[in-house]
Design a protein around this motif. Structure first.
Motif, PDB file in Angstrom:
ATOM      1  N   ARG A  46       0.828  -1.202   0.000  1.00 31.07           N
ATOM      2  CA  ARG A  46       0.000   0.000   0.000  1.00 31.07           C
ATOM      3  C   ARG A  46       0.866   1.256   0.000  1.00 31.07           C
ATOM      4  O   ARG A  46       0.592   2.219  -0.729  1.00 31.07           O
ATOM      5  CB  ARG A  46      -0.937   0.017   1.206  1.00 31.07           C
ATOM      6  CG  ARG A  46      -1.874   1.208   1.186  1.00 31.07           C
ATOM      7  CD  ARG A  46      -2.908   1.130   2.297  1.00 31.07           C
ATOM      8  NE  ARG A  46      -3.886   2.177   2.147  1.00 31.07           N
ATOM      9  CZ  ARG A  46      -3.715   3.438   2.543  1.00 31.07           C
ATOM     10  NH1 ARG A  46      -2.585   3.808   3.107  1.00 31.07           N
ATOM     11  NH2 ARG A  46      -4.662   4.330   2.365  1.00 31.07           N
ATOM     12  N   ARG A  48       3.860   1.534  -1.168  1.00 32.62           N
ATOM     13  CA  ARG A  48       4.464   1.611  -2.511  1.00 32.62           C
ATOM     14  C   ARG A  48       3.454   2.178  -3.511  1.00 32.62           C
ATOM     15  O   ARG A  48       3.786   3.038  -4.321  1.00 32.62           O
ATOM     16  CB  ARG A  48       4.933   0.214  -2.919  1.00 32.62           C
ATOM     17  CG  ARG A  48       5.455   0.090  -4.316  1.00 32.62           C
ATOM     18  CD  ARG A  48       6.830   0.597  -4.539  1.00 32.62           C
ATOM     19  NE  ARG A  48       7.808  -0.144  -3.759  1.00 32.62           N
ATOM     20  CZ  ARG A  48       9.069   0.246  -3.630  1.00 32.62           C
ATOM     21  NH1 ARG A  48       9.487   1.327  -4.248  1.00 32.62           N
ATOM     22  NH2 ARG A  48       9.907  -0.434  -2.910  1.00 32.62           N
ATOM     23  N   ARG A  49       2.196   1.693  -3.422  1.00 34.05           N
ATOM     24  CA  ARG A  49       1.164   2.126  -4.362  1.00 34.05           C
ATOM     25  C   ARG A  49       0.770   3.589  -4.137  1.00 34.05           C
ATOM     26  O   ARG A  49       0.675   4.376  -5.075  1.00 34.05           O
ATOM     27  CB  ARG A  49      -0.064   1.217  -4.223  1.00 34.05           C
ATOM     28  CG  ARG A  49      -1.155   1.484  -5.233  1.00 34.05           C
ATOM     29  CD  ARG A  49      -2.346   0.544  -5.082  1.00 34.05           C
ATOM     30  NE  ARG A  49      -3.085   0.830  -3.851  1.00 34.05           N
ATOM     31  CZ  ARG A  49      -3.146   0.033  -2.789  1.00 34.05           C
ATOM     32  NH1 ARG A  49      -2.517  -1.113  -2.783  1.00 34.05           N
ATOM     33  NH2 ARG A  49      -3.843   0.365  -1.732  1.00 34.05           N
TER      34      ARG A  49
END
Length: 68
Positions: A46, A48-49
């Motif tokens: 999450r 990273r996103r």
């Protein structure tokens, strides 16, 4: 009942590393070590996103922002 398969169980202390009480019934923090690893991976994905950086970079940036 003490659940020895919980990620927070400390065999040396014969109890929980997270909470003071040793009774695991109705504990909201209970999860197996496998569940804990899955949750950590989901958090990393999450971050990273949403933020486009690793969780380590994210934590370092948060520390820097708090010190300014």
């Amino acid at each position: 009942m003490v659940r020895q398969n919980c990620f927070a169980y400390d065999s040396l202390a014969n109890g929980c590393r997270v909470l003071i009480k040793r009774d695991c019934d109705n504990c909201k923090f209970y999860k197996t070590a496998n569940d804990d690893e899955i949750e950590k991976l989901n958090c990393q994905l999450r971050i990273r996103r949403v933020y486009g950086m690793s969780s380590k970079e994210f934590l370092e940036s948060r520390r820097t922002n708090e010190n300014d």
